[in-house]
Design a protein around this motif. Structure first.
Motif, PDB file in Angstrom:
ATOM      1  N   UNK A 158      23.915  28.102 -24.059  1.00 39.87           N
ATOM      2  CA  UNK A 158      22.628  27.826 -23.420  1.00 39.87           C
ATOM      3  C   UNK A 158      22.408  26.326 -23.312  1.00 39.87           C
ATOM      4  N   UNK A 159      22.759  25.594 -24.371  1.00 45.47           N
ATOM      5  CA  UNK A 159      22.586  24.144 -24.354  1.00 45.47           C
ATOM      6  C   UNK A 159      23.459  23.501 -23.280  1.00 45.47           C
ATOM      7  N   UNK A 160      24.731  23.878 -23.243  1.00 46.39           N
ATOM      8  CA  UNK A 160      25.641  23.271 -22.271  1.00 46.39           C
ATOM      9  C   UNK A 160      25.209  23.594 -20.837  1.00 46.39           C
ATOM     10  N   UNK A 161      24.788  24.831 -20.601  1.00 45.47           N
ATOM     11  CA  UNK A 161      24.336  25.211 -19.258  1.00 45.47           C
ATOM     12  C   UNK A 161      23.071  24.449 -18.865  1.00 45.47           C
ATOM     13  N   UNK A 162      22.197  24.208 -19.844  1.00 48.47           N
ATOM     14  CA  UNK A 162      20.964  23.442 -19.593  1.00 48.47           C
ATOM     15  C   UNK A 162      21.301  22.023 -19.174  1.00 48.47           C
ATOM     16  N   UNK A 163      22.203  21.373 -19.903  1.00 47.99           N
ATOM     17  CA  UNK A 163      22.619  20.009 -19.569  1.00 47.99           C
ATOM     18  C   UNK A 163      23.309  19.978 -18.210  1.00 47.99           C
ATOM     19  N   UNK A 164      24.195  20.940 -17.980  1.00 46.15           N
ATOM     20  CA  UNK A 164      24.933  20.968 -16.720  1.00 46.15           C
ATOM     21  C   UNK A 164      24.001  21.165 -15.535  1.00 46.15           C
ATOM     22  N   UNK A 165      23.005  22.037 -15.694  1.00 49.88           N
ATOM     23  CA  UNK A 165      22.048  22.269 -14.614  1.00 49.88           C
ATOM     24  C   UNK A 165      21.274  20.998 -14.279  1.00 49.88           C
ATOM     25  N   UNK A 166      20.866  20.258 -15.295  1.00 50.82           N
ATOM     26  CA  UNK A 166      20.130  19.010 -15.054  1.00 50.82           C
ATOM     27  C   UNK A 166      21.014  18.008 -14.332  1.00 50.82           C
ATOM     28  N   UNK A 167      22.251  17.847 -14.816  1.00 45.92           N
ATOM     29  CA  UNK A 167      23.151  16.874 -14.205  1.00 45.92           C
ATOM     30  C   UNK A 167      23.506  17.256 -12.773  1.00 45.92           C
ATOM     31  N   UNK A 168      23.770  18.537 -12.556  1.00 44.75           N
ATOM     32  CA  UNK A 168      24.186  18.981 -11.218  1.00 44.75           C
ATOM     33  C   UNK A 168      23.032  18.961 -10.231  1.00 44.75           C
ATOM     34  N   UNK A 169      21.893  19.512 -10.625  1.00 41.97           N
ATOM     35  CA  UNK A 169      20.812  19.767  -9.669  1.00 41.97           C
ATOM     36  C   UNK A 169      19.737  18.688  -9.626  1.00 41.97           C
ATOM     37  N   UNK A 170      19.572  17.942 -10.702  1.00 46.04           N
ATOM     38  CA  UNK A 170      18.552  16.893 -10.707  1.00 46.04           C
ATOM     39  C   UNK A 170      19.146  15.495 -10.552  1.00 46.04           C
ATOM     40  N   UNK A 171      20.418  15.336 -10.936  1.00 49.19           N
ATOM     41  CA  UNK A 171      21.049  14.017 -10.853  1.00 49.19           C
ATOM     42  C   UNK A 171      22.188  13.969  -9.846  1.00 49.19           C
ATOM     43  N   UNK A 172      22.603  15.138  -9.340  1.00 41.24           N
ATOM     44  CA  UNK A 172      23.739  15.226  -8.418  1.00 41.24           C
ATOM     45  C   UNK A 172      24.996  14.616  -9.038  1.00 41.24           C
ATOM     46  N   UNK A 173      25.154  14.815 -10.325  1.00 39.60           N
ATOM     47  CA  UNK A 173      26.338  14.361 -11.049  1.00 39.60           C
ATOM     48  C   UNK A 173      27.077  15.607 -11.535  1.00 39.60           C
ATOM     49  N   UNK A 174      28.156  15.934 -10.867  1.00 42.38           N
ATOM     50  CA  UNK A 174      28.916  17.131 -11.212  1.00 42.38           C
ATOM     51  C   UNK A 174      30.216  16.815 -11.940  1.00 42.38           C
ATOM     52  N   UNK A 175      30.694  15.598 -11.771  1.00 44.77           N
ATOM     53  CA  UNK A 175      31.968  15.211 -12.369  1.00 44.77           C
ATOM     54  C   UNK A 175      31.833  13.853 -13.055  1.00 44.77           C
ATOM     55  N   UNK A 176      32.828  13.547 -13.865  1.00 42.29           N
ATOM     56  CA  UNK A 176      32.869  12.229 -14.505  1.00 42.29           C
ATOM     57  C   UNK A 176      32.964  11.131 -13.460  1.00 42.29           C
TER      58      UNK A 176
END
Length: 407
Positions: A158-176
């Motif tokens: 749940x934690x990792x998915x929460x962080x990933x969702x923020x990075x992908x959808x709010x920051x548009x950061x999907x990769x290093x």
């Protein structure tokens, strides 16, 4: 709750006014809008990390932004968010973070079996531990098997998915690569204050500290990601944050499989490991080795163009330990080990004491994932207050003079 419940609080507004009225001078590194830039390192501390958001919010309101960022555990969460996001609906990135944490039920991170969730909720409550033990006595066998076989009570998904969702959808950061491109773009826009001499080429880094317990390695992501991932540039930065948040026993270790082979020299050069490269590696909380990696951006000599601010959660070494129980004995050993490198560094680099702010977190439990809205607000206010007190005493000119004498 939302961001305004935090930022419109009367005490917060009064503290921010004191900061903005002072117009603190903290750096010789600027952007075209006149914002000052510092590097920042944030300590780990579970849910106490909410106070870090208050601290960085206060800095941002003083037009102080962040060039390079580092952190462990909770400090890594704030570092990653600040490093990847941009203000959209608010004036500062920290306000975007406030909106995110205000609406998040942190107990969602407790994603183990139902009996685990009930047990942890009872432990975090105000009932005596003996009462909790009696209530859950029939689950003890299952609990021990879970720790033995899975090495942790909660998956951490749940934690990792929460962080990933923020990075992908709010920051548009999907990769290093996306993350580094974002930091590189920021660095290109930085300039030196007028009449200040020095190298005008800047770099912007992020350092997430975690512990590889398979090869006994202190790991810095993304610096060391090529050791663990076959496509390091395509790896989601959420992996790095998940790795550093793997609180031993509370969360299962993060496991990375299919470790790239034929890199013996790379491992030796990067982290000094000379053994056989394992097929898989397990990571636990970076705080087990380095909970406050203040040395990560250290400039060994010379006058810096920008300082490296440090933010600590709570106080330590204010009194000696007494060992009345085995648990306190074990906890004292654990704390000594995880802060050993930081204490040694600060002892040898005493100028850094001028750069570190401390947030009073007394009365709050760092593992209280069942935290209330009122407790979130209190931690946030404490962070703002600590930042105001730090900026009220920090003297950039005096610090530069001190650094000049160290040459």
């Amino acid at each position: 709750m939302n961001a305004k419940d935090f930022t419109e609080n009367t005490e917060v507004k009064d503290l921010i006014k004191k900061i903005t009225d002072k117009k603190p001078l903290v750096s010789d590194t600027l952007d075209a809008k006149g914002n000052q830039y510092v590097d920042i390192v944030m300590e780990g501390g579970g849910v106490l990390g909410i106070a870090l958001v208050g601290y960085t919010y206060a800095l941002e309101k003083a037009k102080i932004k962040f060039c390079s960022l580092a952190g462990t555990s909770a400090g890594a969460i704030n570092s990653m968010m600040l490093a990847s996001m941009q203000p959209k609906t608010h004036d500062t990135i920290s306000e975007e973070l406030i909106d995110i944490i205000a609406s998040k039920d942190f107990f969602d991170f407790v994603d183990g079996d139902s009996f685990v969730r009930k047990l942890i909720k009872d432990v975090l409550g105000d009932k005596p531990l003996i009462w909790v033990g009696i209530k859950h006595i029939f689950h003890l066998g299952k609990l021990f098997r879970l720790i033995r076989d899975e090495l942790g009570l909660n998956d951490g998904n749940n934690f990792e998915e929460w962080i990933q969702d923020i990075l992908h959808n709010k920051a548009n950061v999907k990769t290093t690569k996306d993350l580094q491109n974002h930091r590189d773009a920021l660095a290109k826009g930085l300039i030196l204050r007028e009449n200040i001499e020095g190298n005008k080429v800047f770099s912007s880094k992020i350092a997430i500290i975690t512990s590889d317990i398979t090869t006994q390695t202190k790991v810095e992501f993304p610096l060391h990601n090529n050791l663990y991932f076959s496509n390091p540039e395509e790896t989601s930065p959420s992996k790095y944050v998940r790795a550093t948040m793997s609180i031993p026993l509370f969360f299962k270790p993060m496991t990375v499989e299919n470790i790239p082979k034929n890199q013996e020299k790379v491992w030796d050069d990067a982290v000094g490991y000379t053994g056989e490269i394992p097929d898989k590696v397990r990571f636990v909380d970076g705080g087990t080795l380095s909970n406050f990696p203040i040395n990560v951006f250290h400039l060994s000599a010379g006058v810096p163009r920008k300082p490296t601010f440090g933010v600590r959660l709570g106080k330590d070494r204010q009194k000696f330990n007494s060992f009345k129980t085995f648990l306190k004995f074990f906890y004292a050993i654990f704390n000594t080990m995880r802060y050993l490198h930081e204490y040694d560094f600060l002892l040898k680099n005493k100028d850094y004491k001028n750069l570190i702010g401390r947030i009073d977190t007394d009365g709050h439990n760092w593992l209280n994932f069942d935290i209330s809205d009122e407790e979130k607000l209190d931690l946030f206010i404490r962070g703002v207050k600590a930042a105001q007190e730090f900026l009220d005493t920090f003297d950039w000119i005096a610090y530069k003079k001190l650094r000049a004498t160290l040459n």
